[in-house]
Scaffold this motif. Sequence first.
Motif, PDB file in Angstrom:
ATOM      1  N   ALA A  19      34.682  36.501  44.838  1.00  0.00           N
ATOM      2  CA  ALA A  19      34.365  37.604  43.854  1.00  0.00           C
ATOM      3  C   ALA A  19      35.293  38.865  43.890  1.00  0.00           C
ATOM      4  CB  ALA A  19      32.834  37.930  44.536  1.00  0.00           C
ATOM      5  N   GLN A  20      35.940  39.092  45.125  1.00  0.00           N
ATOM      6  CA  GLN A  20      36.897  40.088  44.849  1.00  0.00           C
ATOM      7  C   GLN A  20      38.169  39.655  44.174  1.00  0.00           C
ATOM      8  OE1 GLN A  20      36.328  42.974  46.443  1.00  0.00           O
ATOM      9  NE2 GLN A  20      34.288  42.081  46.975  1.00  0.00           N
ATOM     10  N   TRP A  21      38.614  38.546  44.232  1.00  0.00           N
ATOM     11  CA  TRP A  21      39.397  38.118  43.306  1.00  0.00           C
ATOM     12  C   TRP A  21      39.151  38.133  41.577  1.00  0.00           C
ATOM     13  CZ3 TRP A  21      40.105  34.027  39.845  1.00  0.00           C
ATOM     14  CH2 TRP A  21      41.350  33.725  39.389  1.00  0.00           C
ATOM     15  N   ILE A  22      38.200  37.724  41.590  1.00  0.00           N
ATOM     16  CA  ILE A  22      37.566  37.811  40.050  1.00  0.00           C
ATOM     17  C   ILE A  22      37.578  39.233  39.690  1.00  0.00           C
ATOM     18  CG2 ILE A  22      35.495  37.417  38.518  1.00  0.00           C
ATOM     19  CD1 ILE A  22      34.894  34.931  40.180  1.00  0.00           C
ATOM     20  N   ILE A  23      36.886  40.054  40.488  1.00  0.00           N
ATOM     21  CA  ILE A  23      36.847  41.721  40.331  1.00  0.00           C
ATOM     22  C   ILE A  23      38.338  42.193  39.901  1.00  0.00           C
ATOM     23  CG2 ILE A  23      36.280  43.956  41.191  1.00  0.00           C
ATOM     24  CD1 ILE A  23      33.864  42.419  42.532  1.00  0.00           C
ATOM     25  N   LEU A  24      39.248  41.752  40.741  1.00  0.00           N
ATOM     26  CA  LEU A  24      40.603  42.240  40.681  1.00  0.00           C
ATOM     27  C   LEU A  24      41.520  41.676  39.510  1.00  0.00           C
ATOM     28  CD1 LEU A  24      42.738  43.797  42.057  1.00  0.00           C
ATOM     29  CD2 LEU A  24      43.640  41.673  43.156  1.00  0.00           C
ATOM     30  N   ALA A  25      40.977  40.429  39.028  1.00  0.00           N
ATOM     31  CA  ALA A  25      41.535  39.878  37.993  1.00  0.00           C
ATOM     32  C   ALA A  25      40.896  40.297  36.347  1.00  0.00           C
ATOM     33  CB  ALA A  25      41.361  38.306  38.100  1.00  0.00           C
ATOM     34  N   VAL A  26      39.875  40.514  36.639  1.00  0.00           N
ATOM     35  CA  VAL A  26      39.011  40.998  35.044  1.00  0.00           C
ATOM     36  C   VAL A  26      38.718  42.279  35.048  1.00  0.00           C
ATOM     37  CG1 VAL A  26      38.604  38.524  34.485  1.00  0.00           C
ATOM     38  CG2 VAL A  26      36.866  40.110  35.527  1.00  0.00           C
ATOM     39  N   GLY A  27      38.637  42.941  36.238  1.00  0.00           N
ATOM     40  CA  GLY A  27      38.188  44.255  36.393  1.00  0.00           C
ATOM     41  C   GLY A  27      36.617  44.441  36.633  1.00  0.00           C
ATOM     42  N   LYS A  28      36.350  45.814  37.294  1.00  0.00           N
ATOM     43  CA  LYS A  28      34.949  46.025  37.802  1.00  0.00           C
ATOM     44  C   LYS A  28      34.052  46.183  36.422  1.00  0.00           C
ATOM     45  CE  LYS A  28      32.235  48.684  40.849  1.00  0.00           C
ATOM     46  NZ  LYS A  28      32.519  49.247  42.201  1.00  0.00           N
ATOM     47  N   SER A  29      34.587  46.938  35.556  1.00  0.00           N
ATOM     48  CA  SER A  29      33.772  47.372  34.202  1.00  0.00           C
ATOM     49  C   SER A  29      33.349  45.978  33.606  1.00  0.00           C
ATOM     50  CB  SER A  29      34.522  48.183  33.503  1.00  0.00           C
ATOM     51  OG  SER A  29      35.511  47.519  33.032  1.00  0.00           O
ATOM     52  N   GLU A  30      34.211  44.968  33.479  1.00  0.00           N
ATOM     53  CA  GLU A  30      34.053  43.624  32.741  1.00  0.00           C
ATOM     54  C   GLU A  30      33.085  42.935  33.352  1.00  0.00           C
ATOM     55  OE1 GLU A  30      34.171  41.015  29.681  1.00  0.00           O
ATOM     56  OE2 GLU A  30      35.181  43.242  29.684  1.00  0.00           O
ATOM     57  N   ILE A  31      33.094  42.959  34.859  1.00  0.00           N
ATOM     58  CA  ILE A  31      32.148  42.294  35.645  1.00  0.00           C
ATOM     59  C   ILE A  31      30.735  42.985  35.552  1.00  0.00           C
ATOM     60  CG2 ILE A  31      31.219  41.474  38.083  1.00  0.00           C
ATOM     61  CD1 ILE A  31      33.506  39.859  37.263  1.00  0.00           C
ATOM     62  N   ASP A  32      30.788  44.286  35.446  1.00  0.00           N
ATOM     63  CA  ASP A  32      29.340  44.929  35.328  1.00  0.00           C
ATOM     64  C   ASP A  32      28.740  44.793  33.924  1.00  0.00           C
ATOM     65  OD1 ASP A  32      29.548  46.129  37.823  1.00  0.00           O
ATOM     66  OD2 ASP A  32      30.470  47.994  37.308  1.00  0.00           O
ATOM     67  N   PHE A  33      29.757  44.643  33.034  1.00  0.00           N
ATOM     68  CA  PHE A  33      29.007  44.256  31.689  1.00  0.00           C
ATOM     69  C   PHE A  33      28.578  43.069  31.477  1.00  0.00           C
ATOM     70  CE2 PHE A  33      29.971  42.658  27.257  1.00  0.00           C
ATOM     71  CZ  PHE A  33      29.390  43.638  26.588  1.00  0.00           C
ATOM     72  N   ARG A  34      29.079  42.111  32.025  1.00  0.00           N
ATOM     73  CA  ARG A  34      28.940  40.516  31.978  1.00  0.00           C
ATOM     74  C   ARG A  34      27.609  40.306  32.902  1.00  0.00           C
ATOM     75  NH1 ARG A  34      31.765  37.708  28.349  1.00  0.00           N
ATOM     76  NH2 ARG A  34      33.713  38.454  27.892  1.00  0.00           N
TER      77      ARG A  34
END
Length: 151
Positions: free
Chosen positions: A135-150
């Motif tokens: 999860a930390q790798w994904i958050i770093l790769a796409v950004g926290k705002s993109e994760i929150d949006f999706r």
Amino acid sequence: LKLAARNGVMMSDPMGRSRYCFTMLASYIADTPEAMMLACVGGKTSPVTIAMYKQFGDPFQHEPRTRAKTLEQLKIVRSRACPDDLEAFFREAQKFRLNGVDEPFWWDWLLAEPSRFFTPESLHHIHKEFWDHDAQWIILAVGKSEIDFRF
């Protein structure tokens, strides 16, 4: 169970025949802090190998923390300090990276080998692996705002 391991006990097999069986401690499911306590090791030490936290990332497997090794270390600690003198006993135990437990529950259990019977708590380890790494790798790769949006 300890008596059955030492003396044996009659049990029936799936066909209904009586068999003389000896129970061994095959698995003890524990999270890491509980496994460390039961293996008699101190903080930041592996309950199943002799590795310390600084060696956890080594590219090779460390020697197992065997029953014989732990009991031998406890014997040395007992020869240097009486278990009734908690402070002195704990100080001596720390020299071997032990936690000060005088007699582990498995010390007289026939064939009990802590480096083999401790089973990781799978759900806890899978969750930690996912959140701490994936999860930390994904958050770093796409950004926290993109994760929150999706999600």
